[in-house]
Design a protein around this motif. Structure first.
Motif, PDB file in Angstrom:
ATOM      1  N   LEU A  88      40.945 -40.559 -14.125  1.00  0.00           N
ATOM      2  CA  LEU A  88      39.508 -40.708 -13.894  1.00  0.00           C
ATOM      3  C   LEU A  88      39.201 -41.750 -12.828  1.00  0.00           C
ATOM      4  N   ASN A 112      40.972 -34.300  -7.507  1.00  0.00           N
ATOM      5  CA  ASN A 112      40.168 -33.627  -8.525  1.00  0.00           C
ATOM      6  C   ASN A 112      40.854 -32.378  -9.070  1.00  0.00           C
ATOM      7  N   LEU A 121      32.919 -33.442 -20.507  1.00  0.00           N
ATOM      8  CA  LEU A 121      33.829 -33.999 -19.502  1.00  0.00           C
ATOM      9  C   LEU A 121      34.315 -32.928 -18.534  1.00  0.00           C
ATOM     10  N   TYR A 162      33.950 -33.130 -14.507  1.00  0.00           N
ATOM     11  CA  TYR A 162      35.080 -32.952 -13.594  1.00  0.00           C
ATOM     12  C   TYR A 162      34.825 -31.818 -12.615  1.00  0.00           C
ATOM     13  N   THR A 163      34.232 -30.732 -13.097  1.00  0.00           N
ATOM     14  CA  THR A 163      33.923 -29.594 -12.228  1.00  0.00           C
ATOM     15  C   THR A 163      32.867 -29.984 -11.191  1.00  0.00           C
ATOM     16  N   GLN A 185      39.679 -40.205  -9.479  1.00  0.00           N
ATOM     17  CA  GLN A 185      38.640 -39.200  -9.270  1.00  0.00           C
ATOM     18  C   GLN A 185      37.296 -39.853  -8.953  1.00  0.00           C
ATOM     19  N   PRO A 210      44.905 -35.995 -13.090  1.00  0.00           N
ATOM     20  CA  PRO A 210      43.933 -36.240 -14.164  1.00  0.00           C
ATOM     21  C   PRO A 210      43.694 -37.726 -14.445  1.00  0.00           C
ATOM     22  N   MET A 213      32.325 -32.979  -9.965  1.00  0.00           N
ATOM     23  CA  MET A 213      32.959 -33.855  -8.977  1.00  0.00           C
ATOM     24  C   MET A 213      33.800 -33.043  -8.002  1.00  0.00           C
ATOM     25  N   LEU A 214      34.490 -32.019  -8.503  1.00  0.00           N
ATOM     26  CA  LEU A 214      35.289 -31.161  -7.628  1.00  0.00           C
ATOM     27  C   LEU A 214      34.401 -30.406  -6.652  1.00  0.00           C
TER      28      LEU A 214
END
Length: 110
Positions: free
Chosen positions: A64, A58, A10, A14-15, A67, A62, A17-18
């Motif tokens: 989802l 992002n 995860l 997340y990284t 995001q 936090p 997507m950022l």
């Protein structure tokens, strides 16, 4: 042990997507304002606000679902807006014809 691997996965998602949101924001900022109008897309300020919100979400929110909305905005920019901006700005392939391959023109085996 399984939960630790899932948490790492995860974190990578997340990284990613950022990074995608940051790259889309930078590319939106670099493009000329008149290219957006010529490509018949939303204004440059619209895309900077949307993609800036995606970057901020992002980084600091936090949630989802929010995001994922930012991810959709980044993907729309890369798939729809950026190619239109490149076509209007004269980007993409320089010179040549539509039958040119990566190593030169295709002459049909002649």
């Amino acid at each position: 042990m399984l939960l630790e691997g899932f948490s790492t996965f995860l974190g990578l998602i997340y990284t990613a997507m950022l990074v995608l949101a940051v790259v889309a924001f930078v590319m939106a900022a670099i493009a000329r304002e008149d290219a957006y109008r010529a490509a018949d897309k939303q204004k440059k300020s619209f895309w900077l606000i949307i993609l800036g919100i995606a970057v901020a979400v992002n980084l600091w929110v936090p949630m989802l679902f929010v995001q994922l909305a930012g991810l959709v905005a980044s993907i729309v920019f890369f798939v729809d807006v950026r190619p239109a901006l490149k076509a209007v700005s004269g980007g993409g392939r320089r010179g040549g014809s539509s039958s040119d391959g990566p190593y030169g023109p295709y002459n049909g085996g002649r």
